[in-house]
Scaffold this motif. Sequence first.
Motif, PDB file in Angstrom:
ATOM      1  N   GLU A   1       2.311  -4.337   9.012  1.00  0.00           N
ATOM      2  CA  GLU A   1       1.018  -3.980   9.574  1.00  0.00           C
ATOM      3  C   GLU A   1      -0.035  -4.586   8.859  1.00  0.00           C
ATOM      4  O   GLU A   1      -1.170  -4.821   9.393  1.00  0.00           O
ATOM      5  N   VAL A   2      -0.381  -4.885   7.667  1.00  0.00           N
ATOM      6  CA  VAL A   2      -1.410  -5.519   6.693  1.00  0.00           C
ATOM      7  C   VAL A   2      -1.135  -7.127   6.895  1.00  0.00           C
ATOM      8  O   VAL A   2      -2.095  -7.666   7.373  1.00  0.00           O
ATOM      9  N   PHE A   3      -0.147  -7.546   6.314  1.00  0.00           N
ATOM     10  CA  PHE A   3       0.162  -9.029   6.332  1.00  0.00           C
ATOM     11  C   PHE A   3       0.544  -9.677   8.004  1.00  0.00           C
ATOM     12  O   PHE A   3       0.503 -10.540   8.053  1.00  0.00           O
ATOM     13  N   GLU A   4       0.802  -8.606   8.630  1.00  0.00           N
ATOM     14  CA  GLU A   4       1.223  -9.013  10.158  1.00  0.00           C
ATOM     15  C   GLU A   4       2.303  -9.963  10.077  1.00  0.00           C
ATOM     16  O   GLU A   4       2.382 -10.954  11.025  1.00  0.00           O
ATOM     17  N   LEU A   5       3.395 -10.083   9.529  1.00  0.00           N
ATOM     18  CA  LEU A   5       4.470 -10.821   9.505  1.00  0.00           C
ATOM     19  C   LEU A   5       5.385 -10.534  10.745  1.00  0.00           C
ATOM     20  O   LEU A   5       5.421  -9.381  10.957  1.00  0.00           O
ATOM     21  N   PRO A   6       5.969 -11.333  11.507  1.00  0.00           N
ATOM     22  CA  PRO A   6       6.751 -11.229  12.431  1.00  0.00           C
ATOM     23  C   PRO A   6       7.963 -10.697  11.867  1.00  0.00           C
ATOM     24  O   PRO A   6       8.278 -11.115  10.728  1.00  0.00           O
TER      25      PRO A   6
END
Length: 134
Positions: A23-28
Motif C-alpha cells: 500500500e505504501v511502496f506500491e510494489l506489484p
Amino acid sequence: MIIGAHSIIYSKSPEADRALLREVFELPHVDVGDGWLIFGLPPAELAVHPSETNDVHEFYLMSDDIDGFVTEMRKRGVACGPVRNEGWGLFTHVTLPGGGKLGVYQPRHARPKPMGLRKRARTTARRSSRRRAR
C-alpha cells in the motif's frame, strides 16, 4: 541459468510489513495462496564484501531521490532514519511495522546494466503463459 533474485524479509508482523510494501511502496505483487504475497522489484544488483563471517546478507532498496523518498514516507506516517552520506550513496532506513529496519539508499556508485533474460528463460516463460491461457 539465473533468471532473477528472491529476497526474504523475516518479520515478527509479516501481515503489517506486507501491507506497507503493497500500500505504501506500491510494489506489484501476486498472492500465491492464503495471503502470502510475493512482491515484484525493480532491477537489482549484487555485491560481495569482505567479512570475518559467512552467511551474513543485507538487503537494501534504491531510490533516485532519497530526500523525496523520506518526505513521502513521512507524509504516509512511515518512520525513516536520518539521511547519511556514506560516500557510496545517501542512506536512510525505514522502520517496518513489524519493528525491523529496511535500508534505502540513493546510489552514488557506478551501476551495472540490468541482467537480461536469457533466450531459454524467455521461451520457457512464453510457453508457460500460453499453457495457462488455454
